[in-house]
Enzyme design. Structure first.
Site, mmCIF file in Angstrom:
data_model
loop_
_atom_site.group_PDB
_atom_site.id
_atom_site.type_symbol
_atom_site.label_atom_id
_atom_site.label_comp_id
_atom_site.label_asym_id
_atom_site.label_seq_id
_atom_site.Cartn_x
_atom_site.Cartn_y
_atom_site.Cartn_z
ATOM 1 N N LYS A 101 27.311 4.631 81.440
ATOM 2 C CA LYS A 101 26.866 6.017 81.216
ATOM 3 C C LYS A 101 26.597 6.230 79.732
ATOM 4 O O LYS A 101 27.501 6.050 78.906
ATOM 5 C CB LYS A 101 27.954 6.983 81.694
ATOM 6 C CG LYS A 101 27.675 8.451 81.411
ATOM 7 C CD LYS A 101 28.723 9.341 82.041
ATOM 8 C CE LYS A 101 28.431 10.807 81.853
ATOM 9 N NZ LYS A 101 28.811 11.316 80.526
ATOM 10 N N HIS A 111 25.224 12.721 76.920
ATOM 11 C CA HIS A 111 26.509 13.433 76.973
ATOM 12 C C HIS A 111 26.281 14.945 76.833
ATOM 13 O O HIS A 111 27.106 15.666 76.279
ATOM 14 C CB HIS A 111 27.403 12.923 75.839
ATOM 15 C CG HIS A 111 28.853 12.785 76.199
ATOM 16 N ND1 HIS A 111 29.468 11.563 76.365
ATOM 17 C CD2 HIS A 111 29.836 13.710 76.400
ATOM 18 C CE1 HIS A 111 30.759 11.753 76.644
ATOM 19 N NE2 HIS A 111 31.004 13.044 76.673
ATOM 20 N N TYR A 170 36.894 6.228 79.926
ATOM 21 C CA TYR A 170 36.933 6.085 78.471
ATOM 22 C C TYR A 170 37.823 4.878 78.239
ATOM 23 O O TYR A 170 39.039 4.937 78.450
ATOM 24 C CB TYR A 170 37.535 7.326 77.812
ATOM 25 C CG TYR A 170 36.563 8.473 77.644
ATOM 26 C CD1 TYR A 170 35.268 8.257 77.184
ATOM 27 C CD2 TYR A 170 36.942 9.781 77.923
ATOM 28 C CE1 TYR A 170 34.375 9.303 77.017
ATOM 29 C CE2 TYR A 170 36.049 10.842 77.761
ATOM 30 C CZ TYR A 170 34.772 10.589 77.306
ATOM 31 O OH TYR A 170 33.885 11.628 77.140
ATOM 32 N N THR A 211 31.719 5.101 80.054
ATOM 33 C CA THR A 211 30.982 5.889 79.065
ATOM 34 C C THR A 211 30.883 5.103 77.764
ATOM 35 O O THR A 211 31.897 4.668 77.215
ATOM 36 C CB THR A 211 31.685 7.250 78.849
ATOM 37 O OG1 THR A 211 31.676 7.940 80.099
ATOM 38 C CG2 THR A 211 30.980 8.093 77.802
ATOM 39 N N SER A 234 36.544 12.651 85.298
ATOM 40 C CA SER A 234 36.733 12.199 83.903
ATOM 41 C C SER A 234 38.093 11.542 83.703
ATOM 42 O O SER A 234 39.083 11.926 84.335
ATOM 43 C CB SER A 234 36.618 13.422 82.991
ATOM 44 O OG SER A 234 37.166 13.142 81.722
ATOM 45 N N ARG A 274 26.181 15.905 73.184
ATOM 46 C CA ARG A 274 27.492 15.902 72.524
ATOM 47 C C ARG A 274 27.841 14.588 71.860
ATOM 48 O O ARG A 274 28.969 14.396 71.427
ATOM 49 C CB ARG A 274 28.580 16.185 73.566
ATOM 50 C CG ARG A 274 28.501 17.533 74.183
ATOM 51 C CD ARG A 274 29.281 17.580 75.472
ATOM 52 N NE ARG A 274 30.705 17.766 75.290
ATOM 53 C CZ ARG A 274 31.317 18.922 75.133
ATOM 54 N NH1 ARG A 274 30.615 20.016 75.130
ATOM 55 N NH2 ARG A 274 32.625 19.005 74.991
ATOM 56 N N ARG A 283 19.178 22.119 84.875
ATOM 57 C CA ARG A 283 19.598 23.471 85.276
ATOM 58 C C ARG A 283 18.788 24.031 86.434
ATOM 59 O O ARG A 283 19.118 25.075 86.968
ATOM 60 C CB ARG A 283 19.427 24.455 84.085
ATOM 61 C CG ARG A 283 20.092 24.030 82.790
ATOM 62 C CD ARG A 283 21.591 24.207 82.867
ATOM 63 N NE ARG A 283 22.252 23.849 81.633
ATOM 64 C CZ ARG A 283 22.814 22.655 81.401
ATOM 65 N NH1 ARG A 283 22.779 21.700 82.325
ATOM 66 N NH2 ARG A 283 23.429 22.410 80.267
HETATM 67 C C1 LIG Z 1 33.015 20.098 78.060
HETATM 68 C C2 LIG Z 1 32.446 18.751 78.402
HETATM 69 C C3 LIG Z 1 33.301 17.708 78.601
HETATM 70 C C4 LIG Z 1 32.801 16.452 78.927
HETATM 71 N N1 LIG Z 1 33.674 15.452 79.190
HETATM 72 C C5 LIG Z 1 33.184 14.237 79.502
HETATM 73 C C6 LIG Z 1 34.074 13.171 79.816
HETATM 74 O O1 LIG Z 1 35.281 13.346 79.835
HETATM 75 N N2 LIG Z 1 33.536 11.955 80.081
HETATM 76 C C7 LIG Z 1 32.173 11.737 80.071
HETATM 77 O O2 LIG Z 1 31.726 10.624 80.308
HETATM 78 N N3 LIG Z 1 31.320 12.758 79.829
HETATM 79 C C8 LIG Z 1 31.793 13.974 79.551
HETATM 80 N N4 LIG Z 1 30.920 14.997 79.319
HETATM 81 C C9 LIG Z 1 29.473 14.756 79.460
HETATM 82 C C10 LIG Z 1 29.030 15.001 80.907
HETATM 83 O O3 LIG Z 1 29.498 13.985 81.752
HETATM 84 C C11 LIG Z 1 27.504 15.029 81.029
HETATM 85 O O4 LIG Z 1 26.976 13.864 80.441
HETATM 86 C C12 LIG Z 1 26.891 16.271 80.381
HETATM 87 O O5 LIG Z 1 27.711 17.389 80.552
HETATM 88 C C13 LIG Z 1 25.539 16.525 80.998
HETATM 89 O O6 LIG Z 1 24.886 17.540 80.316
HETATM 90 P P1 LIG Z 1 24.862 19.071 80.777
HETATM 91 O O7 LIG Z 1 26.215 19.643 80.481
HETATM 92 O O8 LIG Z 1 23.804 19.650 79.912
HETATM 93 O O9 LIG Z 1 24.522 19.114 82.247
HETATM 94 C C14 LIG Z 1 31.400 16.255 79.015
HETATM 95 C C15 LIG Z 1 30.544 17.325 78.816
HETATM 96 C C16 LIG Z 1 31.055 18.577 78.530
HETATM 97 C C17 LIG Z 1 30.100 19.723 78.376
#
Ligand SMILES: Cc1cc2nc3c(=O)[nH]c(=O)nc-3n(C[C@H](O)[C@H](O)[C@H](O)COP(=O)(O)O)c2cc1C
Length: 409
Positions: free
Chosen positions: A282, A306, A181, A207, A158, A309, A341
């Site tokens: 992404k 994400h 980012y 992203t 990241s 998220r 999972r």
């Molecule tokens: C705590 C956290 C931080 C994340 N930080 C980033 C990030 O910095 N950059 C990014 O592209 N995705 C980020 N993601 C998204 C992940 O790359 C990924 O898309 C996501 O975790 C996949 O889903 P899952 O957690 O259900 O496996 C983050 C996800 C979580 C849970």
């Protein structure tokens, strides 16, 4: 209660059967309602594993990690957005599909290796980029890189990692991918991309699902339960002070936000001119955007919400995958993440046509629970479940996973 327990409506409902089993004395259990084995060996979140080897599946790590890390940090990992519709949908989405197992195929040797963007990997299971690993364990991204090395996984780092790309690449002992980012400032994106390329990254994943508007309700609620003062560790005196402590942003004078609210397809065309790295996008969720990505000459896409998220559409990525695979028509690799999972989840996506599956939260559960050995065990469990699921559908190698092995339920 007896009336409820005897209700035919509850037969075959694991959650309800489990609730009955926990509420009724053993000698009063109505036998006919308990054909679900979970009744007899219920998953008990209060029973914490003490060693990574005790883990039966990846879920065993989450309660241990929750116990180890501050509530605000646990909230940062667990949260989705708004009312968590997308977060839930990511898991529920897999129930919309079924696998179609094939028989009488020699699966005594299962080869999980695959080639993505010209590079061969031992496994299609990839570590998704997750920010701030040191919020979960002191060794952060370095511990994760060593675990990825032990299991031979591709790791995506990241932008907001708590170790720089150079140190993580050294710990991984092989090139990693960088997640960008881009912010709204071209110079910052350019500097980040140049640093990643210099560190040997063969690919950058841009992203595109962080335009700036998201409400992390679960995180906020859990942060309220944390008695520590965030300002003891985080310098929030100004955005510049806050961002300058992030290793990849050191010296870049980011004064506003990480999000890219002004980004359009032109940004990606411009990026092509300044880097030789492969470019992935992404956060693609529709066939329209998948087509645009292919037409823009993007090297690959990651179907991702994400991990629930970025928006609360209520749509899972596994649900979106078929329309995207069809739109891309083999013009570029399609990777996927969000909610994966189980080995069977991974097999489903690969059979539908994805070339790799990124996993997010589970490896952080391992990290927060036990550090590097925890991450190693999470990845080992996923690899083992994938191997078994491939045997079950009759696929001795990844290329034997084909769309006919999946149907909509
Ligand atoms: C705590 C956290 C931080 C994340 N930080 C980033 C990030 O910095 N950059 C990014 O592209 N995705 C980020 N993601 C998204 C992940 O790359 C990924 O898309 C996501 O975790 C996949 O889903 P899952 O957690 O259900 O496996 C983050 C996800 C979580 C849970």
């Amino acid at each position: 209660m007896q009336f409820v327990a005897a209700s035919p409506l509850l037969v075959g409902v694991p959650g309800a059967a489990l609730a009955q089993a926990l509420l009724l004395p053993k000698d009063k259990l109505p036998k006919e309602s308990f054909s679900d084995p979970l009744t007899w060996s219920p998953e008990d979140p209060s029973r914490l594993i003490k060693d990574p080897k005790e883990a039966i599946n990846v879920f065993d790590f989450e309660p241990v990690m929750r116990q180890n890390v501050p509530p605000a940090h646990f909230g940062y990992l667990a949260t989705g957005v708004d009312g968590e519709r997308t977060l839930r949908a990511n898991r529920e989405g897999f129930a919309k599909f079924q696998l179609r197992p094939r028989r009488l195929i020699d699966v005594s040797q299962v080869d999980t290796s695959t080639t993505i963007l010209g590079v061969r990997y031992e496994t299609p299971i990839i570590l998704a980029p997750i920010g701030f690993h040191k919020a979960f364990h002191d060794e952060g991204e370095i511990a994760v890189a060593k675990a990825a090395r032990a299991g031979n996984h591709l790791q995506i780092l990241s932008t907001v990692s708590t170790s720089g790309v150079e140190a993580v690449t050294a710990a991984r002992g092989a090139p990693i991918w960088f997640q960008l980012y881009a912010t709204n400032k071209w110079d910052i994106a350019k500097a980040l991309v140049a640093r990643a390329e210099k560190a040997g990254c063969p690919a950058v994943a841009v992203t595109v699902d962080e335009a700036g508007g998201r409400l992390l309700e679960t995180q906020k609620r859990l942060a309220l339960t944390d008695e520590r003062k965030c300002s003891d560790c985080h310098d929030r005196s100004s955005p510049e002070a806050y961002f300058s402590r992030i290793p990849m942003l050191e010296g870049l004078k980011l004064t506003w936000a990480l999000a890219s609210s002004t980004m359009t397809w032109d940004f990606l065309k411009r990026l092509r001119d300044i880097t030789k790295m492969k470019i992935l996008v992404k956060g693609i969720l529709t066939h329209e955007d998948a087509k645009l990505a292919a037409n823009t000459g993007i090297d690959a896409i990651i179907v991702s919400n994400h991990g629930g998220r970025s928006e609360d559409s209520g749509r899972s990525t596994i649900d979106a995958l078929p329309e995207i695979i069809e739109a891309v028509g083999g013009r570029m690799p399609v990777l996927i993440d969000s909610g994966f999972r189980r080995g069977t989840d991974i097999v489903m996506a690969l059979a539908m046509g994805a070339q790799g599956v990124c996993v997010g939260r589970p490896y952080i559960w391992g990290l927060g629970a036990f550090g590097q050995p925890g991450v190693e065990r999470v990845l080992e469990l996923l690899r083992e479940e994938l191997r078994v699921a491939m045997m079950q559908v009759g696929a001795p190698s990844i290329r034997h996973l084909v769309p006919a092995m999946v149907r909509r339920a």
